[in-house]
Design a protein around this motif. Structure first.
Motif, PDB file in Angstrom:
ATOM      1  N   UNK A  32       0.872  -1.176   0.000  1.00 24.57           N
ATOM      2  CA  UNK A  32       0.000   0.000   0.000  1.00 24.57           C
ATOM      3  C   UNK A  32       0.908   1.225   0.000  1.00 24.57           C
ATOM      4  N   UNK A  33       0.888   2.037  -1.051  1.00 22.69           N
ATOM      5  CA  UNK A  33       1.797   3.176  -1.124  1.00 22.69           C
ATOM      6  C   UNK A  33       1.502   4.279  -0.108  1.00 22.69           C
ATOM      7  N   UNK A  34       0.375   4.175   0.572  1.00 25.96           N
ATOM      8  CA  UNK A  34      -0.006   5.219   1.525  1.00 25.96           C
ATOM      9  C   UNK A  34       0.152   4.797   2.981  1.00 25.96           C
ATOM     10  N   UNK A  73       4.353  12.355   1.354  1.00 26.95           N
ATOM     11  CA  UNK A  73       4.004  12.740   2.715  1.00 26.95           C
ATOM     12  C   UNK A  73       3.899  11.521   3.625  1.00 26.95           C
ATOM     13  N   UNK A  74       3.443  10.400   3.092  1.00 30.16           N
ATOM     14  CA  UNK A  74       3.372   9.158   3.867  1.00 30.16           C
ATOM     15  C   UNK A  74       4.755   8.776   4.382  1.00 30.16           C
ATOM     16  N   UNK A  75       5.751   8.849   3.509  1.00 25.79           N
ATOM     17  CA  UNK A  75       7.122   8.522   3.898  1.00 25.79           C
ATOM     18  C   UNK A  75       7.630   9.529   4.925  1.00 25.79           C
ATOM     19  N   UNK A  76       7.432  10.811   4.648  1.00 22.12           N
ATOM     20  CA  UNK A  76       7.909  11.857   5.555  1.00 22.12           C
ATOM     21  C   UNK A  76       7.279  11.698   6.935  1.00 22.12           C
ATOM     22  N   UNK A  88      17.198  12.911   4.420  1.00 24.39           N
ATOM     23  CA  UNK A  88      16.884  13.088   3.015  1.00 24.39           C
ATOM     24  C   UNK A  88      16.282  11.796   2.488  1.00 24.39           C
ATOM     25  N   UNK A  89      15.313  11.928   1.562  1.00 24.08           N
ATOM     26  CA  UNK A  89      14.683  10.780   0.932  1.00 24.08           C
ATOM     27  C   UNK A  89      14.948  10.879  -0.562  1.00 24.08           C
TER      28      UNK A  89
END
Length: 91
Positions: A32-34, A73-76, A88-89
């Protein structure tokens, strides 16, 4: 458990790139990418030790190449929730 091994000293030895899905975080199935899986505790502990020792860390994820800002934003948000918000991503 993912493989996590420190590279031998090299010109870029001060930079550690860590994959997000399946390495730093548990792999989700189905993907799920989110959402991002729970952190792998051993990898997280090693990563934070490297940061405390002055190592520069970059988070690597294919999600960074997406144009979907919600995915970014999910990753952050996951990084912030795990005290890694300054990293950093990249992809």
């Amino acid at each position: 458990m993912p493989h996590f091994r420190m590279a031998d000293k090299a010109p870029s030895a001060n930079v550690l790139a860590v994959d997000l899905d399946g390495t730093l975080a548990e792999k989700q199935e189905p993907f799920n990418p989110y959402t991002v899986g729970e952190p792998h505790q051993k990898v997280m502990k090693a990563l934070k030790a490297e940061l405390a020792g002055g190592r520069k860390v970059v988070i690597f994820t294919a999600r960074a190449s997406s144009k979907d800002k919600k995915m970014h934003q999910t990753v952050r948000d996951w990084l912030i929730d795990h005290d890694l918000g300054d990293l950093k991503v990249t992809s």
